[in-house]
Design an enzyme around this catalytic site. Structure first.
Site, PDB file in Angstrom:
ATOM      1  N   HIS A 165       0.838  -1.221   0.000  1.00  0.00           N
ATOM      2  CA  HIS A 165       0.000   0.000   0.000  1.00  0.00           C
ATOM      3  C   HIS A 165       0.867   1.264   0.000  1.00  0.00           C
ATOM      4  O   HIS A 165       0.431   2.312   0.455  1.00  0.00           O
ATOM      5  CB  HIS A 165      -0.953   0.043   1.201  1.00  0.00           C
ATOM      6  CG  HIS A 165      -1.676  -1.242   1.452  1.00  0.00           C
ATOM      7  ND1 HIS A 165      -2.914  -1.513   0.924  1.00  0.00           N
ATOM      8  CD2 HIS A 165      -1.319  -2.361   2.146  1.00  0.00           C
ATOM      9  CE1 HIS A 165      -3.301  -2.736   1.304  1.00  0.00           C
ATOM     10  NE2 HIS A 165      -2.339  -3.274   2.032  1.00  0.00           N
ATOM     11  N   SER A 286      14.587  22.186 -14.707  1.00  0.00           N
ATOM     12  CA  SER A 286      13.398  23.009 -14.946  1.00  0.00           C
ATOM     13  C   SER A 286      13.855  24.354 -15.468  1.00  0.00           C
ATOM     14  O   SER A 286      14.895  24.878 -15.059  1.00  0.00           O
ATOM     15  CB  SER A 286      12.640  23.189 -13.632  1.00  0.00           C
ATOM     16  OG  SER A 286      11.839  24.342 -13.694  1.00  0.00           O
ATOM     17  N   LYS A 292      15.593  21.896  -9.494  1.00  0.00           N
ATOM     18  CA  LYS A 292      14.921  20.664  -9.895  1.00  0.00           C
ATOM     19  C   LYS A 292      15.707  19.767 -10.842  1.00  0.00           C
ATOM     20  O   LYS A 292      16.479  20.228 -11.664  1.00  0.00           O
ATOM     21  CB  LYS A 292      13.568  21.004 -10.532  1.00  0.00           C
ATOM     22  CG  LYS A 292      12.615  21.581  -9.501  1.00  0.00           C
ATOM     23  CD  LYS A 292      11.202  21.508  -9.950  1.00  0.00           C
ATOM     24  CE  LYS A 292      10.695  20.110  -9.896  1.00  0.00           C
ATOM     25  NZ  LYS A 292       9.320  20.046 -10.346  1.00  0.00           N
ATOM     26  N   GLU A 299       8.979   9.333 -16.697  1.00  0.00           N
ATOM     27  CA  GLU A 299       7.582   9.748 -16.902  1.00  0.00           C
ATOM     28  C   GLU A 299       7.112   9.403 -18.312  1.00  0.00           C
ATOM     29  O   GLU A 299       5.970   8.979 -18.526  1.00  0.00           O
ATOM     30  CB  GLU A 299       7.438  11.247 -16.647  1.00  0.00           C
ATOM     31  CG  GLU A 299       7.649  11.604 -15.186  1.00  0.00           C
ATOM     32  CD  GLU A 299       7.778  13.105 -14.974  1.00  0.00           C
ATOM     33  OE1 GLU A 299       7.017  13.649 -14.184  1.00  0.00           O
ATOM     34  OE2 GLU A 299       8.629  13.746 -15.615  1.00  0.00           O
TER      35      GLU A 299
END
Ligand code: ARG
Length: 466
Positions: A165, A286, A292, A299
């Protein structure tokens, strides 16, 4: 014009974007050359095998066969060198090649299509293409498995939290987690191998759907093209796209695995987790937030899976309800497979690179492994083993120990012996041996368990098979 594309003017009501009327619309919907030119090498290989067989059987002369084979090889070099002009009015790769052959060698070209049809021709070309693609996938998966085996070996002892979980469950080793992916991609690879076996039958010679009256030798063409044997039913042969659907199913399952891995990498590489650091090669900065480092490649792998699933559903839907044998609907099979194949190849390559390049932060993993009372099960197991409690009672006692630790904001291992004995008198100081994460993982020696000794056995098993 000779090809009839602009004999009528565009229809006022529905011909808006078509410069030249219904014939142009027909050409646009009918033509497949825009995508099936990808099959040129398979088409030419198939035609050479077919012509050679026709001559061997005395159906065409050796002289014509030689001209045909020479002409086809010329076309192959022209296409490879980018010197071939594909024409949409010639519809597809089969007619583009045949028309060029006629220009090169004259009337002998007309004999190539004896005892075959575009229906068995396209079934052959596409099958050859998918078979080669499956072989590439097999290689690529082997590379990905090898990358995981190396990381697993390196981190057989590295402790990390195991999750259920996405909540800390029990400590495991990073090597063990890597080996879970080896199992997954190993299953994908065996599905690939089975699919190659399934589809290893040659369609050529089924002709339009009923076979042919010419004395062809389908075993000869099957052998020449590297198939195990010819297909056995000519109707099925030209109606069948199972090989393409199997490829897409395998791609969808492998894609699902890849996207789960991608998601874990996205999670692990967040500053909050900090388990891994991606190499610059597989992340981007970024444009506005200088701190970042985004896991873009992971992704995109996660997203490619959506495309692959779409292709599988598209082809299943295209084929569903088609009467036997060939229908033009089946021309829509190729783009789905080509697109999925490109996505899958890229996704495997990107994940292989990421797995090989990422830096593992073992200290972060270990710290996280100890948090969240991850050794609670070990405490319960100890009570069963050493104090003879039934597991359900041990579970209850452990629950009280966790509640106490929670109220004191400390870990289980930081509770005092007095605290623990107040919960259950059978507890001795030996309990502290099992409350560390290292002791926890080392104890899980059951077959397939997370103990480093077990993980090393799993690695050896796979090394011998990779
Ligand atoms: N371009 C067609 C396809 O991809 C080739 C087969 C055409 N056969 C036919 N009878 N029109 O399916």
């Amino acid at each position: 014009m000779a090809d009839g594309t602009d004999t009528k003017s565009s229809n006022q009501m529905w011909g808006g974007r078509f410069a030249s009327g219904p014939a142009a619309i027909m050409e646009e919907i009918n033509a497949s050359i825009g995508f099936d030119k990808k099959l040129f090498a398979q088409d030419i290989r198939g035609s050479i095998a077919h012509a050679t067989m026709l001559a061997h059987q005395g159906i065409i002369s050796t002289e014509d066969k030689d001209k045909i084979v020479h002409g086809l090889n010329t076309i192959l070099s022209e296409i490879e060198a980018g010197n071939f002009e594909f024409s949409r009015s010639l519809e597809d790769i089969h007619m583009n090649v045949e028309s060029r052959l006629a220009a090169l060698i004259g009337p002998a070209a007309g004999r190539l299509h004896t005892a075959r049809s575009r229906n068995d021709q396209v079934a052959l070309d596409f099958r050859l293409w998918v078979k080669e693609e499956l072989q590439k996938c097999e290689q690529a998966l082997t590379g990905l498995i090898a990358a995981f085996l190396d990381r697993a070996e390196e981190h057989a002892d590295t402790v990390m939290p195991g999750f259920t979980h996405l909540q800390t469950a029990q400590p495991v080793t990073f090597g063990h987690h890597c080996m879970a992916y080896v199992e997954m991609f190993g299953r994908d690879r065996s599905r690939v191998r089975h699919a190659i076996e399934h589809m290893d039958e040659s369609p050529i010679g089924a002709a339009a759907l009923a076979g042919t009256g010419f004395p062809i030798d389908r075993h000869m063409t099957a052998k020449a093209l590297g198939f195990r044997e010819p297909t056995r039913n000519s109707i099925d042969t030209v109606s069948d796209r199972d090989f393409a659907i199997e490829f897409l199913s395998i791609a969808a399952i492998a894609g699902m695995h890849l996207s789960r891995l991608a998601e874990e990498i996205v999670i692990w590489s967040t500053p909050q987790f900090g388990f891994v650091r991606l190499s610059d090669a597989f992340s981007t900065g970024s444009s506005i937030m200088p701190q970042k480092k985004n896991p873009d490649a992971a992704e995109l792998v996660r997203a490619k899976t959506g495309r692959i699933n779409g292709s599988l559903v598209a082809l299943l839907t295209i084929m569903k309800g088609l009467p036997l044998a060939y229908s033009k609907d089946m021309q829509e099979d190729k783009e789905q497979v080509f697109d999925a194949a490109e996505s899958l190849e890229l996704a495997i390559a990107a994940m292989t690179g990421m797995v090989r390049d990422m830096t593992i932060n073992a200290a972060r993993m270990k710290a996280a492994a100890g948090s969240g009372y991850s050794t609670a099960t070990d405490l319960a197991d100890w009570l069963v083993r050493e104090a003879g409690l039934p597991f359900r009672d041990a579970h209850h006692v452990t629950g009280r120990a966790v509640a106490l630790a929670e109220s004191k904001s400390c870990d289980l291992a930081e509770l005092s012996l007095e605290d623990l004995q107040a919960i259950h008198s059978a507890i001795t100081d030996k309990i502290f041996d099992v409350l560390t994460v290292e002791a926890s993982v080392a104890s899980r020696k059951s077959f397939g368990g997370t103990a480093p000794s077990e993980v090393r056995k799993q690695i050896a098993f796979w090394r011998a098979r990779n």
